[in-house]
Design an enzyme around this catalytic site. Structure first.
Site, PDB file in Angstrom:
ATOM      1  N   ASP A   4       0.721  -1.397   0.007  1.00 58.67           N
ATOM      2  CA  ASP A   4       0.149  -0.186  -0.002  1.00 58.67           C
ATOM      3  C   ASP A   4       0.821   1.228  -0.061  1.00 58.67           C
ATOM      4  O   ASP A   4       2.018   1.157   0.478  1.00 58.67           O
ATOM      5  CB  ASP A   4      -0.904   0.130   1.122  1.00 58.67           C
TER       6      ASP A   4
HETATM    7  N1  URA Z   1      -1.472  -5.925   3.708  1.00 61.86           N
HETATM    8  C1  URA Z   1      -1.865  -4.547   3.732  1.00 61.86           C
HETATM    9  O1  URA Z   1      -2.988  -4.299   4.386  1.00 61.86           O
HETATM   10  N2  URA Z   1      -1.139  -3.725   3.003  1.00 61.86           N
HETATM   11  C2  URA Z   1       0.062  -4.059   2.505  1.00 61.86           C
HETATM   12  O2  URA Z   1       0.667  -2.976   2.122  1.00 61.86           O
HETATM   13  C3  URA Z   1       0.401  -5.332   2.393  1.00 61.86           C
HETATM   14  C4  URA Z   1      -0.435  -6.416   2.988  1.00 61.86           C
END
Ligand code: URA
Length: 234
Positions: A102
């Site tokens: 993310d």
């Molecule tokens: N899970 C998430 O919620 N975000 C990430 O960036 C990676 C795994």
């Protein structure tokens, strides 16, 4: 990858220039001249131009410590991407992230131009584990740990594979999570089922390879051959 594409990237020239060099017999693969631009080559091959130059990889594999605020994409009209952070070093490579984090997440992102490798390590059947350090807004509970071990059912009824979670700090708010699948916002959604929020999320390892601790946020290095093989399970 085709020989002409490989050579264009390795020699930083155009595809038509690389074809001319190949047809002129200036290029050898593993010591034998090759005049066929369409010849397939791999990272196992030693390719030389005019008998010179050190062998180069057909593909590149990069370990990047992704900083917060950068998006996991090859290009974006508005946002800085993980590929933008390395682009000046690889102007002719078509790099992409093999697995996303993310925008707010940090840590190990693997960049490559090897589509076959990326496909292999992301295939659900391969289950390459990804390890995360997660900071929660509330302590880890027994209910969460049991739920993760059994396989969390998300609010949209999607049932996830079992995952590992263990506390890292005395207050139980910093935890280590190991996932063997990659669903969008997976960790945030898993904790969300228990009413817990994620304050920070950092990917520490892909398969057996840990993020190099000497890499500051935004810094990167190429993976070694051994690391690439270990991640691919070879
Ligand atoms: N899970 C998430 O919620 N975000 C990430 O960036 C990676 C795994």
């Amino acid at each position: 990858m085709r020989l002409d594409k490989y050579l264009a990237e390795a020699a930083q020239c155009t595809r038509s220039e690389s074809r001319q060099m190949i047809r002129a017999g200036r290029v050898s693969i593993n010591g034998a001249a090759c005049r066929r631009p369409e010849q397939q080559v791999s990272e196992m091959d030693t390719i030389r131009l005019d008998g010179q130059g050190k062998p180069r990889q057909a593909f590149v594999y990069i370990m990047l410590n992704k900083p917060a605020g950068v998006v996991s994409a090859s290009s974006d009209r508005r946002e800085v991407t993980v590929v933008d952070l390395v682009r000046s070093a690889y102007p002719r490579r078509e790099l992409f992230p093999a697995g996303r984090l993310d925008k707010t997440s940090t840590g190990f992102v693997l960049l490559t131009d090897d589509g076959g490798f990326a496909h292999d390590i992301l295939a659900p059947k391969r289950h390459v584990p990804k390890t995360y350090r997660v900071t929660l807004d509330t302590p880890l509970t027994r209910e969460m740990a049991d739920g993760f071990a059994a396989g969390v059912t998300l609010m949209d009824k999607v049932r996830l594979a079992p995952a590992e979670v263990a506390p890292l700090s005395d207050d139980g708010r910093t935890v280590r999570v190991v996932l063997r699948q990659g669903v969008y916002h997976q960790i945030k959604r898993m904790f969300g089922v228990y009413g817990a929020g994620v304050d920070a999320l950092h990917r520490e390892a892909i398969g057996p390879v840990a993020l190099d601790e000497t890499l500051a946020p935004g810094a990167w290095r190429e993976l070694t051959e051994q690391e690439v093989a270990a991640i691919a399970g070879r």
